[in-house]
Design an enzyme around this catalytic site. Structure first.
Site, PDB file in Angstrom:
ATOM      1  N   LYS A 191       0.827  -1.123   0.079  1.00  0.00           N
ATOM      2  CA  LYS A 191      -0.127  -0.151   0.035  1.00  0.00           C
ATOM      3  C   LYS A 191       1.023   1.159  -0.138  1.00  0.00           C
ATOM      4  O   LYS A 191       1.878   1.390   0.944  1.00  0.00           O
ATOM      5  CB  LYS A 191      -0.796  -0.065   1.162  1.00  0.00           C
ATOM      6  CG  LYS A 191      -2.028  -0.998   1.259  1.00  0.00           C
ATOM      7  CD  LYS A 191      -2.703  -1.013   2.561  1.00  0.00           C
ATOM      8  CE  LYS A 191      -3.996  -1.812   2.570  1.00  0.00           C
ATOM      9  NZ  LYS A 191      -4.975  -1.050   1.554  1.00  0.00           N
ATOM     10  N   ASP A 225      -5.346 -15.186  10.302  1.00  0.00           N
ATOM     11  CA  ASP A 225      -5.777 -14.498   8.991  1.00  0.00           C
ATOM     12  C   ASP A 225      -5.232 -13.065   8.906  1.00  0.00           C
ATOM     13  O   ASP A 225      -4.963 -12.568   7.754  1.00  0.00           O
ATOM     14  CB  ASP A 225      -7.423 -14.547   8.798  1.00  0.00           C
ATOM     15  CG  ASP A 225      -7.666 -14.076   7.392  1.00  0.00           C
ATOM     16  OD1 ASP A 225      -7.195 -14.410   6.505  1.00  0.00           O
ATOM     17  OD2 ASP A 225      -8.716 -13.402   7.358  1.00  0.00           O
ATOM     18  N   HIS A 257      -0.696  -9.613   8.782  1.00  0.00           N
ATOM     19  CA  HIS A 257      -0.663  -8.231   8.004  1.00  0.00           C
ATOM     20  C   HIS A 257      -0.327  -7.448   9.292  1.00  0.00           C
ATOM     21  O   HIS A 257       0.570  -6.392   8.985  1.00  0.00           O
ATOM     22  CB  HIS A 257      -2.208  -8.101   7.688  1.00  0.00           C
ATOM     23  CG  HIS A 257      -2.577  -8.584   6.484  1.00  0.00           C
ATOM     24  ND1 HIS A 257      -1.763  -8.898   5.299  1.00  0.00           N
ATOM     25  CD2 HIS A 257      -3.702  -9.190   6.154  1.00  0.00           C
ATOM     26  CE1 HIS A 257      -2.680  -9.675   4.391  1.00  0.00           C
ATOM     27  NE2 HIS A 257      -3.503  -9.982   4.926  1.00  0.00           N
TER      28      HIS A 257
END
Length: 499
Positions: free
Chosen positions: A202, A255, A260
């Site tokens: 990003k 997840d 992340h």
């Protein structure tokens, strides 16, 4: 090189790291997408590759081969690609650009026991491209297929000189991560392996580096002497979206947080690298991960939204968390005593991606505080890293009037208002480009992956019980708010420019 609208050149990550001149373009390539008929390929990979082609960032000569266990024709694959790009893509599949891209697409089925069609398709694509094109394999397949696919590439003699992009989650615990690293390492050298985390692609996450290290205003206060807490908050309003087979075996922590949010933490907390290249960036994030204390299960909240067990494919007595909130600490001089609070989950009150750094309050309060826009009148830096992204510095200022009364104010940088949006690349687009260029700066190392699973072991081996929460709320109450006391979550108590 200009984009299709005639705007200024798209600048790649590599050129921003110090290369002069125009954006670098990769060498000629043959790109193989495993799982090419799946959701990730449709939503991200095919639209991303086409957008790179549209803005002139793909190689001069390339071919894209879709592959899966089921066999479809080249024509059917091209039509699937057109539909996916039309539905999910930034650039629409029209005109000469689409016709040229369409001609690069073909399809070949493959399975561990039969790579004949794939091998023939790769050889044919390489002849069409000419010379000695590079190979890039992207494993957009279920995690259980990572190891068999890598082993298949080795057995077929396709790994030598190739690069491989492997999706997350890379393992489900320390043991499985180590096993997968051994399997991959037996076929590919670490320099050939690109473990992808699209958060790191990003623009707004990369902008954390520029915000910190390019501005003398902020780096001197980026430490425990000035910052009292950090939040990395990524709530989602979505449910599991029919992914019960994957999600009920995974949960919110595996997840999102270990794959992340902890990677974003590495960017936030690293020491200044001596250069913005793969070796130095990865070395500094590795130091952060090495300094992370093992997760203390007393500082973890696991929630499950009401109705989750009624989702098709979910076990009737499932103990999988759909929300996790965790306090972690970094045991080094810069961050000693500063708690980092990480939260993510499904069916929460908003879909946001926000980093908040809260500053210590002044030791002496000489001003009366009125109604403010910041939690408890605190000074905070708020980095919204959902595309297109923004940075807000919350402060207090005098409210106009006869009395000395303070109110909340903010200095705001918005990507959408400051730069040409056409120049931006979506996370997957940037990472696909970086993989073709061979730049591993935004990809995770084997040792770093294992370290994050290692500090997660206490939680994975002895998880606290799940607690129910209402869909649309912010997690189990009062537990999720007690976790962060004496502070409070920025969301939902304070907004941002995107509200």
């Amino acid at each position: 090189m200009k984009d299709l609208s005639g705007n200024a050149p798209v600048t790649s990550t590599s050129s921003r790291r110090g290369e002069a001149g125009a954006s670098p373009r990769p060498d000629d390539h043959v790109i193989v997408l495993f799982g090419a008929t799946g959701d990730l390929a449709a939503r991200k990979l095919l639209p991303g590759l086409f957008h790179l082609a549209a803005v002139g960032l793909l190689p001069d000569r390339y071919r894209v081969i879709g592959s899966s266990r089921r066999d479809i024709s080249d024509a059917e694959f091209r039509e699937r690609a057109r539909e996916a790009i039309d539905r999910f893509g930034t650039s629409k599949p029209t005109g000469e650009t689409w016709q040229a891209f369409r001609q690069t697409l073909s399809f070949a089925s493959a399975s561990p026991g039969d790579t004949t069609a794939l091998g023939a398709a790769i050889r044919r694509a390489e002849r069409d491209v000419g010379g000695s094109p590079r190979r890039l394999f992207h494993l957009a397949v279920p995690p259980a297929a990572f190891a068999p696919t890598v082993t298949m590439l080795g057995a077929a003699g396709l790994a030598h000189g190739s690069r491989v992009v492997i999706e997350k989650p890379f393992g489900t615990d320390l043991r499985s991560a180590r096993e997968l690293n051994r399997t991959v390492g037996a076929v590919f050298d670490e320099s050939q392996v690109f473990r992808i985390d699209h958060f790191l692609g990003k623009e707004s996450v990369e902008n954390i580096l520029a915000f910190r290290f390019a501005n003398g205003l902020f780096e001197p206060v980026w430490n425990h002497r000035h910052i009292s807490y950090v939040q990395i908050d990524v709530p989602e309003t979505l449910s599991i979206e029919g992914r019960a087979g994957f999600y009920d075996q995974t949960g919110a922590y595996r997840d999102m947080i270990v794959t992340h949010l902890l990677q974003v933490l590495g960017f936030l907390a690293m020491e200044p690298p001596t250069a913005l290249d793969a070796r130095h960036l990865r070395a500094e994030t590795a130091k952060v991960f090495d300094a992370l204390r093992p997760i203390d299960v007393r500082h973890v909240v696991r929630g499950q939204y009401s109705g989750y067990r009624d989702e098709p494919g979910v076990a009737p007595a499932s103990q999988t968390e759909t929300m996790a909130a965790v306090r972690v600490e970094i045991d080094n001089w810069r961050w000693a005593g500063v708690p980092f609070f990480l939260r993510s989950g499904k069916k929460l009150g908003a879909s946001r991606q926000v980093v908040t750094l809260g500053f210590h309050e002044p030791p002496l309060r000489m001003f009366p505080i009125g109604e403010t826009d910041t939690p408890d009148g605190r000074n905070e830096i708020v980095i919204d890293f959902a595309d297109p992204g923004s940075i807000t510095v919350d402060l207090l200022a005098k409210v106009p009037g006869a009395q000395m009364r303070l109110g909340g104010a903010g200095m705001v940088f918005r990507y959408a208002d400051s730069f040409c949006a056409a120049n931006s690349l979506e996370g997957y687009e940037r990472l696909l480009l970086e993989a073709m260029l061979g730049d591993q700066s935004l990809f995770t190392q084997a040792a770093a992956v294992e370290r994050l699973w290692e500090i997660s072991s206490p939680l994975l081996e002895n998880p606290p019980p799940i607690q129910p929460y209402a869909p649309g709320s912010w997690g189990p109450q009062p537990s999720v708010d007690q976790l962060i006391m004496p502070f409070r979550w920025r969301l939902p108590h304070a907004g941002s420019p995107r509200d």
